[in-house]
Design an enzyme around this catalytic site. Structure first.
Site, PDB file in Angstrom:
ATOM      1  N   ASP A 233       0.859  -1.186   0.000  1.00  0.00           N
ATOM      2  CA  ASP A 233       0.000   0.000   0.000  1.00  0.00           C
ATOM      3  C   ASP A 233       0.898   1.240   0.000  1.00  0.00           C
ATOM      4  O   ASP A 233       2.060   1.164  -0.402  1.00  0.00           O
ATOM      5  CB  ASP A 233      -0.948  -0.020   1.202  1.00  0.00           C
ATOM      6  CG  ASP A 233      -2.283   0.649   0.905  1.00  0.00           C
ATOM      7  OD1 ASP A 233      -2.277   1.850   0.594  1.00  0.00           O
ATOM      8  OD2 ASP A 233      -3.321  -0.022   0.971  1.00  0.00           O
ATOM      9  N   GLY A 255       4.607  -0.553  -3.902  1.00  0.00           N
ATOM     10  CA  GLY A 255       3.645   0.132  -3.067  1.00  0.00           C
ATOM     11  C   GLY A 255       2.791   1.066  -3.884  1.00  0.00           C
ATOM     12  O   GLY A 255       2.749   0.987  -5.113  1.00  0.00           O
ATOM     13  N   HIS A 256       2.112   1.987  -3.185  1.00  0.00           N
ATOM     14  CA  HIS A 256       1.199   2.919  -3.841  1.00  0.00           C
ATOM     15  C   HIS A 256       1.723   4.343  -3.798  1.00  0.00           C
ATOM     16  O   HIS A 256       0.950   5.293  -3.922  1.00  0.00           O
ATOM     17  CB  HIS A 256      -0.184   2.851  -3.204  1.00  0.00           C
ATOM     18  CG  HIS A 256      -0.863   1.529  -3.382  1.00  0.00           C
ATOM     19  ND1 HIS A 256      -2.117   1.253  -2.865  1.00  0.00           N
ATOM     20  CD2 HIS A 256      -0.475   0.396  -4.018  1.00  0.00           C
ATOM     21  CE1 HIS A 256      -2.465   0.006  -3.173  1.00  0.00           C
ATOM     22  NE2 HIS A 256      -1.473  -0.528  -3.863  1.00  0.00           N
ATOM     23  N   GLY A 257       3.021   4.516  -3.598  1.00  0.00           N
ATOM     24  CA  GLY A 257       3.619   5.838  -3.646  1.00  0.00           C
ATOM     25  C   GLY A 257       3.562   6.573  -2.325  1.00  0.00           C
ATOM     26  O   GLY A 257       3.300   6.009  -1.262  1.00  0.00           O
ATOM     27  N   THR A 286       2.417   1.792  -7.876  1.00  0.00           N
ATOM     28  CA  THR A 286       1.198   2.026  -8.648  1.00  0.00           C
ATOM     29  C   THR A 286       0.751   3.481  -8.623  1.00  0.00           C
ATOM     30  O   THR A 286      -0.228   3.830  -9.281  1.00  0.00           O
ATOM     31  CB  THR A 286       0.053   1.133  -8.137  1.00  0.00           C
ATOM     32  OG1 THR A 286      -0.135   1.352  -6.751  1.00  0.00           O
ATOM     33  CG2 THR A 286       0.376  -0.337  -8.369  1.00  0.00           C
TER      34      THR A 286
END
Length: 433
Positions: A233, A255-257, A286
């Site tokens: 995440d 992860g999601h940044g 992502t």
């Protein structure tokens, strides 16, 4: 007469020697029978958990009691104190180190590996290990916190524990430790001020749901530096009520940044302001640098946010403001967000995008984004994934300066919904997942 004199000298020397021996054996003048330097300490202000019966063969509940007993002893020290966790592996149940303490500056010297119960139901509350209402605390030692989260990741329930949580702590440092495979967030700060987090590693597989590296909420004056984060995440998520945060030297991915938000999910959320993210790298994530709010969000603000000198490699949506954030179809409404986003700067962002939309500024029709600046943006398509990248702007006001790639949709181009930069091949469909 001479013999008598000699005998007197011998007796005198013997008495002096005996007195000296007694002096060495006597306790220090300031030592009392109920001193904080109990039998469980390794020094007057150092407390070894193994002296309180913690062991590698001990149960999680027994070790938790030993850790808490050591903490209670350290908490009574009026000056500085240290809780030592020697090398070794210790099963550990839920534990809260709760202040305030008589003194300040308790150091948690974690040299060993701590293992959480595999079953999240064995950890009541919001956190596995929690530090509450402590002042000038230090957590260090090179140890590892193993959250044993594998069985929890597929579960849809939100009742999963954070591995390490700081609540109402004031001033301190967390450094030189690792946290892995958390059931939920790896580290979280709530109502905490003045904490420095540096030189730590947070890791979990990319498919580990909701395992944010560091989550901040209602906290201020936080410094995050030199962190290696790869989870399933957000590497770092900054929630409502958070102000005055400096982030630098973060290696993020997978992860999601690095995200501001999500914002506006609940009523009466406090504002977010004065966030500076600088000199970071994001690889295989992502999202890159992101601000996100929910549809129908109640009024609040996010302002004075700077993302500067960020290098992206193989990243989806390297620059993104998303005021229609709706993961997994969880939205209860599609009304416009009322979160007011203003004074946002993206500066010196470079690297490669694996999605056609590299710059996406999708703001609310109710509260359009104000004063968004793009300065020296140099993004290229990751040619193994896409041939062309574009920028997309909706309900956003701002300006651009310096290098711009892809072509911007702000400033002189504000009337156009998107512009593109191409590697020479025909553009693919610009889908947004």
């Amino acid at each position: 007469m001479m013999a008598s004199s000699m005998l007197f000298k011998i007796v005198l020397i013997s008495c002096l020697a005996l007195a000296t021996a007694h002096k060495k054996e006597a306790p220090p003048a300031d030592e009392s029978s109920d001193s904080t330097a109990s039998t469980g300490s390794t020094g007057s202000n150092s407390f070894d958990v193994t002296k309180y019966s913690a062991s590698s063969s001990g149960s999680a509940s027994a070790n938790s009691k030993a850790f808490l007993d050591a903490f209670k002893a350290a908490c009574k020290v009026k000056g500085q104190s240290t809780i030592l966790v020697p090398k070794g592996t210790y099963k550990l149940g839920q534990i809260t180190f709760e202040g305030p303490c008589q003194g300040s500056h308790i150091t948690f010297d974690i040299q060993g590996t701590l293992e959480a119960p595999a079953d999240a139901k064995e950890i009541p509350g919001n956190a596995w290990i929690e530090f509450d209402s402590l002042h000038e605390m230090v957590v260090k030692g090179g140890g590892i916190l193993d959250g044993k989260g594998q069985s929890s990741w597929p579960l849809e329930t939100h009742n999963k524990p954070i591995s390490m949580r700081f609540t109402k702590c004031v001033v301190g440092r967390v450094g030189d430790i690792s946290i892995k495979d958390s059931k939920f967030f790896h580290m979280a700060l709530h109502h905490t001020q003045g904490l420095i987090i540096e030189n730590i590693k947070l890791s979990a597989p990319c498919n580990s749901k909701n395992t944010d590296g560091i989550h901040l909420s209602a906290s201020s004056n936080i410094t995050i530096n030199n962190i290696d984060i790869g989870t399933g995440d957000d590497c770092i998520s900054i929630g409502p009520g958070t102000n005055d945060v400096k982030i630098s030297g973060v290696k993020c991915g997978p992860g999601h940044g690095i995200s501001i938000g999500s914002l506006g999910k609940y009523k009466n959320e406090e504002n977010v302001a004065n966030i500076h993210v600088k000199s970071c790298t994001i690889n295989g994530a992502t999202n890159g640098v992101r601000i996100k709010s929910w549809p129908g969000a109640a009024p609040s603000q996010a302002s004075n946010i700077i993302f500067e000198d960020i290098t992206m490699t193989n990243v989806s949506y390297p620059i993104i403001i998303d005021q229609k954030y709706c993961p997994n179809g969880e939205c209860t409404t599609h009304a416009p967000s009322q979160v007011k986003i203003s004074d946002i700067t993206f500066k010196g962002i470079k690297g490669t995008s694996n999605t056609p939309i590299a710059v996406k500024l999708d703001c609310s029709e109710h509260s359009p984004c104000q004063n968004v600046k793009l300065q020296d943006i140099s993004l290229k398509p990751l040619t193994s994934a896409v041939d062309e990248i574009t920028s997309l702007c909706t309900n956003v006001h701002g300006d651009v300066s310096g290098t711009q790639s892809p072509d911007p949709c702000l400033g002189a181009n504000a009337g156009k919904s998107s512009k593109s930069t191409s590697s020479g091949a025909p553009p693919p469909g610009a889908s947004d997942n």
